[in-house]
Enzyme design. Structure first.
Site, mmCIF file in Angstrom:
data_model
loop_
_atom_site.group_PDB
_atom_site.id
_atom_site.type_symbol
_atom_site.label_atom_id
_atom_site.label_comp_id
_atom_site.label_asym_id
_atom_site.label_seq_id
_atom_site.Cartn_x
_atom_site.Cartn_y
_atom_site.Cartn_z
ATOM 1 N N TRP A 156 -21.644 -15.535 112.805
ATOM 2 C CA TRP A 156 -22.524 -15.344 111.656
ATOM 3 C C TRP A 156 -23.022 -13.915 111.437
ATOM 4 C CZ3 TRP A 156 -22.080 -20.286 113.678
ATOM 5 C CH2 TRP A 156 -21.747 -21.278 112.736
ATOM 6 N N HIS A 170 -27.220 -18.678 106.776
ATOM 7 C CA HIS A 170 -26.683 -19.781 105.979
ATOM 8 C C HIS A 170 -27.846 -20.675 105.549
ATOM 9 C CE1 HIS A 170 -25.836 -21.822 110.165
ATOM 10 N NE2 HIS A 170 -27.092 -21.464 110.022
ATOM 11 N N ARG A 196 -25.549 -11.653 105.674
ATOM 12 C CA ARG A 196 -24.703 -11.403 106.843
ATOM 13 C C ARG A 196 -24.260 -9.959 106.847
ATOM 14 N NH1 ARG A 196 -20.787 -16.759 106.942
ATOM 15 N NH2 ARG A 196 -22.536 -18.193 106.679
ATOM 16 N N GLN A 210 -25.556 -19.565 98.878
ATOM 17 C CA GLN A 210 -24.910 -20.807 99.326
ATOM 18 C C GLN A 210 -25.647 -21.965 98.696
ATOM 19 O OE1 GLN A 210 -24.869 -21.333 103.594
ATOM 20 N NE2 GLN A 210 -22.867 -20.381 103.780
ATOM 21 N N VAL A 253 -21.591 -29.930 112.931
ATOM 22 C CA VAL A 253 -20.911 -31.102 112.359
ATOM 23 C C VAL A 253 -19.794 -31.550 113.284
ATOM 24 C CG1 VAL A 253 -21.434 -30.770 109.902
ATOM 25 C CG2 VAL A 253 -19.518 -29.527 110.940
ATOM 26 N N ALA A 307 -22.871 -33.202 105.763
ATOM 27 C CA ALA A 307 -23.483 -31.962 105.271
ATOM 28 C C ALA A 307 -22.373 -31.065 104.749
ATOM 29 C CB ALA A 307 -24.234 -31.258 106.395
#
Ligand code: PHE
Length: 339
Positions: A156, A170, A196, A210, A253, A307
């Site tokens: 990231w 994010h 970032r 985002q 996830v 998600a």
């Protein structure tokens, strides 16, 4: 009137009528009214007259001057109108051309797409959530199953403020902010700015947008995820664009997926924009990791969900066929095709 005066007037009238352009008319004016003109010359004769004749003579000359002036002006107006008509006739000015349209302000494409995404998800029972742009490590990383010293943090390219805050990398931090307080089930989207340490180029910005999505309920499946995101893409692109899901890794996830759409520029045949693959990655997504639910005080045996984190600027690019992200932040958006 003194006969020489009436003669002079007669001559002037003829000369004025005979002047057939503005230059010629000006010469006539100078020859009568100019410093060395005929009327000045008459006034100079006044001194030579008997005293009782001076006044009536002067008045007559003034009247003559006024009359000539009036005639000159009338002729000038006529000649100007004729010149204008000739110009129009010659096509110098096309009076049928549409006038310049006034510049009016427009919604920025990012705002426009955001409105559409929000509208789409409202229809599916989602609400809009938000969180701070400067985060802490817990919300940006730890609770998302990315512990300190885990190599995944490097992905990231994180900025840090002098006080140790994290400009969020994010919008997934909003998943945590919302889950901490939520009573389940839950459906939210969370659009917002992220940061970032990227080298800026046509497809990367250091500050970008985002739109996170989070759906938590009982017995949620990848089928729900797939249907939701395919519906979103169809709505945003305006047609049933071919899609594919690829396995991907995001610590928060499991399984993690990337949703690709067929390249809108080459329709799948391969071009420089899709790096000759025919596909463009648009939405990273997946089934929420049990550790994320646990970190926020929920029982993963009871609840599960999906998600996603849509790269919003990328979506705007594809939607409007813009080939360089930086143009979205250029003052002159009118140059962007399709807007
Ligand atoms: N937060 C991830 C990123 O920015 C995207 C993502 C969100 C992936 C939600 C999966 C689920 O890279």
């Amino acid at each position: 009137m003194n006969p020489s005066l009436s003669e002079l007037q007669e001559q002037a009238t003829q000369a004025i009528a005979g002047a057939d352009d503005l230059n010629a008319l000006d010469q006539v004016r100078v020859s009568y009214l100019g410093k060395k003109g005929a009327i000045k010359a008459l006034l100079k004769q006044t001194g030579a007259l008997a005293p009782e004749e001076r006044r009536p003579f002067g008045q007559a000359v003034n009247a003559l001057r006024d009359a000539v002036t009036t005639e000159l002006e009338a002729r000038k107006a006529t000649l100007q109108a004729q010149a204008e008509a000739a110009r129009l006739e010659a096509g110098w000015l096309d009076v049928t051309l549409p006038a310049d349209t006034p510049r009016v302000g427009k919604e920025h494409p990012i705002t426009g797409l955001l409105r559409e995404v929000t509208d789409h998800f409202h229809g599916l029972g989602f609400t809009v959530a938000s969180g701070p742009e400067i985060e802490d490590a817990f919300h940006n990383f730890d609770a998302l199953n990315i512990p300190a010293n885990h190599p995944a943090r490097d992905v990231w390219d994180t900025f840090y403020t002098e006080e140790g805050g994290i400009p969020r990398t994010h919008t997934s931090s909003v998943q945590i902010r919302t889950l901490e307080k939520a009573t389940l089930p839950l459906r939210i989207i969370a659009p917002g700015k992220c940061f970032r340490n990227e080298t800026i180029d046509a497809t990367h910005l250091a500050a970008f947008n985002q739109c996170e999505g989070l759906f938590i309920d009982k017995n949620v499946t990848v089928g729900h995820l797939k249907a939701t995101l395919e519906g979103l893409v169809e709505r945003l692109m305006g047609y049933k664009v071919p899609t594919r899901f690829r396995p991907a890794f995001y610590p928060f996830v499991e399984p993690g997926l990337d949703l690709d759409i067929e390249c809108i520029f080459c329709k799948g045949s391969g071009c420089s924009i899709c790096k000759h693959s025919g596909w463009i990655e648009v939405i990273p997504c997946g089934m929420v990791h049990p550790n994320v639910l646990r970190a926020c005080g929920h029982d993963p045996e009871e609840w599960n969900g999906f998600a996603f984190g849509m790269g919003f600027d990328r979506m705007v690019m594809l939607r409007y066929g813009i080939d360089d992200l930086r143009r979205l932040y250029d003052g002159n958006l009118e140059l962007v095709r399709g807007l």
